[in-house]
Design an enzyme around this catalytic site. Structure first.
Site, PDB file in Angstrom:
ATOM      1  N   LYS A 256       0.843  -1.323  -0.135  1.00 25.75           N
ATOM      2  CA  LYS A 256      -0.002   0.030   0.083  1.00 25.75           C
ATOM      3  C   LYS A 256       0.792   1.228  -0.019  1.00 25.75           C
ATOM      4  O   LYS A 256       1.505   1.598   0.893  1.00 25.75           O
ATOM      5  CB  LYS A 256      -0.773   0.268   1.265  1.00 25.75           C
ATOM      6  CG  LYS A 256      -1.956   1.066   0.948  1.00 25.75           C
ATOM      7  CD  LYS A 256      -2.800   1.655   2.015  1.00 25.75           C
ATOM      8  CE  LYS A 256      -1.853   2.719   3.035  1.00 25.75           C
ATOM      9  NZ  LYS A 256      -1.883   4.057   2.139  1.00 25.75           N
TER      10      LYS A 256
ATOM     11  N   GLU B  99      10.436   1.354  10.355  1.00 26.74           N
ATOM     12  CA  GLU B  99      11.491   2.431   9.867  1.00 26.74           C
ATOM     13  C   GLU B  99      10.681   3.712  10.211  1.00 26.74           C
ATOM     14  O   GLU B  99       9.911   4.202   9.359  1.00 26.74           O
ATOM     15  CB  GLU B  99      11.977   2.284   8.510  1.00 26.74           C
ATOM     16  CG  GLU B  99      13.407   2.984   8.314  1.00 26.74           C
ATOM     17  CD  GLU B  99      13.191   4.647   7.968  1.00 26.74           C
ATOM     18  OE1 GLU B  99      13.429   5.208   8.807  1.00 26.74           O
ATOM     19  OE2 GLU B  99      12.872   4.738   6.990  1.00 26.74           O
TER      20      GLU B  99
ATOM     21  N   CYS C 268      13.658  11.217   6.780  1.00 28.87           N
ATOM     22  CA  CYS C 268      13.399  10.781   8.246  1.00 28.87           C
ATOM     23  C   CYS C 268      14.926  10.994   8.815  1.00 28.87           C
ATOM     24  O   CYS C 268      15.095  11.096   9.882  1.00 28.87           O
ATOM     25  CB  CYS C 268      13.088   9.292   8.241  1.00 28.87           C
ATOM     26  SG  CYS C 268      14.132   8.324   7.387  1.00 28.87           S
TER      27      CYS C 268
ATOM     28  N   GLU D 125      10.068  15.999  15.245  1.00 34.53           N
ATOM     29  CA  GLU D 125      10.342  15.900  13.841  1.00 34.53           C
ATOM     30  C   GLU D 125       9.466  17.003  13.122  1.00 34.53           C
ATOM     31  O   GLU D 125       8.071  16.839  13.039  1.00 34.53           O
ATOM     32  CB  GLU D 125      10.191  14.442  13.590  1.00 34.53           C
ATOM     33  CG  GLU D 125      10.547  14.341  12.018  1.00 34.53           C
ATOM     34  CD  GLU D 125      10.505  12.815  11.563  1.00 34.53           C
ATOM     35  OE1 GLU D 125      11.457  12.359  10.816  1.00 34.53           O
ATOM     36  OE2 GLU D 125       9.604  12.245  12.033  1.00 34.53           O
TER      37      GLU D 125
END
Length: 476
Positions: free
Chosen positions: A172, A247, A281, A378
């Site tokens: 997906k 991850e 990331c 973040e």
């Protein structure tokens, strides 16, 4: 969507829009999969795994197909670069030279693994005569959920090792960037891969993604995305205790020591945060500079920001495109408001650009501290927070770097080999780059400590996620 080798609509008939983030225009619509579609795709993947021709192929035949996918990506490389630019907003040159090239290299690297997934004989000490050995077998049906920041590259990180191991797949892509995955689906049959081995569902995370993570007939789920969603994936996977690899997020430090090659370090740390509009990331979003060079580093990174040409990613002269969506644009804008309110100094940038498209200025924030939200959380945008350090004790410097819930990547900038390698030992992160940032290679394990995830992508380590070890003991 691709289910069991056929192109189908969602059972409900629902669709979702695909937007060009540089113009806010709707490019097309794709099916919006829901639980019924996930059930259909998982059933096809299970059938292909248990009784289809895939399980009977030799390792050499599987290897040829994985390599062939790399060849086909190379054959259509310019097309995929344009799709990534249109769909995700990234500069087309970056998409071609990093994303597509990285995907090609990953498939070719993983094509070598089917013939290397060997068990071993085990010298046991039990009473009697025994022949003990292990087998490596594919884990089964895997669900894979990938993010929007590197759509094709993340597809390759997931699909290539799973195919090499002999698994079947339900993939997906992110709802914001489904197009390269669908185009890739057209290459699957061309590569000779049997029907049902690779299934591709487009849809929203809360519908298709959640159903895939919770599905009782999925043996493993692999997810790349935010830490918050990663925790939801873990909870959903608990029903049948499916294997999980994650991850997740990062707040990566870049540490510049006073003896560093400053021209190189300034250019490198600027690229660490502004590459892909900061939507990485591993982005070097916390920049630590020794007090003796702090002003020069801040001025240098700000000057690098001013050199970037901002615009539509399909313009080959552009090196900073838009953020991927309105939600992401609003998120970054909100962080800037928070940073200003908490006392951060905006050296350059800090504002949205124009009234069409999700563009945001590359931003340098000085005078930041650990208590600020922009430093703790973040941002996932082109915003770097610069802090100074005045301690030559490496333990103290490492304490600054480790002062985060994340532990994905860190970079160390110095000419001193002892300092470089001692810092590599002291920083709690899964990846350390010395005089570089955002490094990657198909053979180099990628992943993090703490809340940056579970497990590793790429390298030999990723094959542990897609195989089971079976132990066999025979009394002679």
């Amino acid at each position: 969507m691709l289910i069991d080798g056929k192109w189908v609509d969602a059972r409900s008939g629902k669709t979702l829009p695909v937007e060009d983030p540089a113009t806010q225009e709707i490019v097309t619509h794709v099916p919006a999969a829901e639980k019924a579609d996930v059930d259909r795709a998982v059933e096809a993947a299970r059938r292909a795994f248990e009784s289809g021709p895939w399980s009977r192929l030799s390792p050499a035949e599987r290897s040829k197909m994985v390599w062939r996918l790399g060849d086909l990506l190379e054959q259509h490389a310019d097309e995929f670069a344009e799709i990534e630019s249109l769909d995700a907003g990234k500069p087309v040159g970056n998409a071609r030279n990093q994303d597509v090239e990285g995907a090609i290299g990953l498939f070719r690297y993983m094509a070598g693994w089917p013939q290397r997934l060997a068990g071993e004989t085990v010298p046991v000490s039990s009473t009697g005569d025994w022949h003990a050995y292990t087998l490596r077998e594919p884990v089964g049906v895997v669900g894979q959920i990938i993010p929007w920041n590197f759509p094709l590259l993340m597809l390759s990180w997931k699909v290539a090792p799973a195919l090499a191991a002999g698994c079947t797949i339900v993939l997906k892509p992110a709802e914001q960037t489904p197009l390269s995955a669908l185009r890739f689906g057209e290459l699957v049959a061309e590569a000779g891969i049997p029907d049902g081995v690779v299934n591709i569902l487009t849809g929203y995370g809360e519908a298709a993604g959640a159903a895939l993570a919770a599905h009782p007939d999925v043996d493993k789920i692999a997810f790349t995305g935010s830490t918050e969603v990663g925790k939801l994936i873990v909870r959903a996977a608990a029903g049948n205790l499916k294997r999980v690899s994650l991850e997740l997020g990062g707040k990566s430090p870049a540490i510049v020591f006073p003896d560093a090659d400053l021209d190189h370090a300034i250019a490198g740390t600027a690229d660490a945060i502004f590459y892909n509009q900061g939507q990485c990331c591993t982005a070097g979003s916390r920049l630590f500079a020794h007090k003796s060079i702090y002003d020069r580093v801040v001025e240098g990174v700000a000057a690098q920001a001013g050199k970037l040409k901002i615009g539509h990613g399909l313009d080959p002269s552009v090196n900073l495109g838009p953020l991927v969506s309105k939600d992401q644009h609003d998120r970054v804008s909100g962080f800037l408001q928070s940073g200003r309110a908490e006392g951060a100094e905006v050296v350059t940038g800090g504002n949205a650009i124009g009234d069409k498209g999700y563009f945001f200025e590359p931003t340098v924030l000085a005078q930041t501290s650990r208590t600020m939200r922009v430093v703790r959380e973040e941002i996932f945008g082109p915003v770097v927070c610069v802090q100074s350090f005045d301690d030559d004790d490496l333990d103290a410097v490492a304490k600054f770097a480790n002062d985060t819930e994340y532990g994905l990547l860190a970079s160390v900038w110095t000419r001193n080999l002892k300092v470089a390698h001692m810092m590599a030992r002291k920083i709690k992160a899964g990846m350390i780059c010395i005089n570089a940032h955002n490094y990657g290679d198909a053979a180099w394990p990628f992943g993090g400590y703490k809340q940056s995830g579970w497990g590793r992508e790429m390298g030999k380590e990723v094959m542990e996620h897609y195989t089971e070890t079976k132990s066999v003991a025979a009394r002679l």
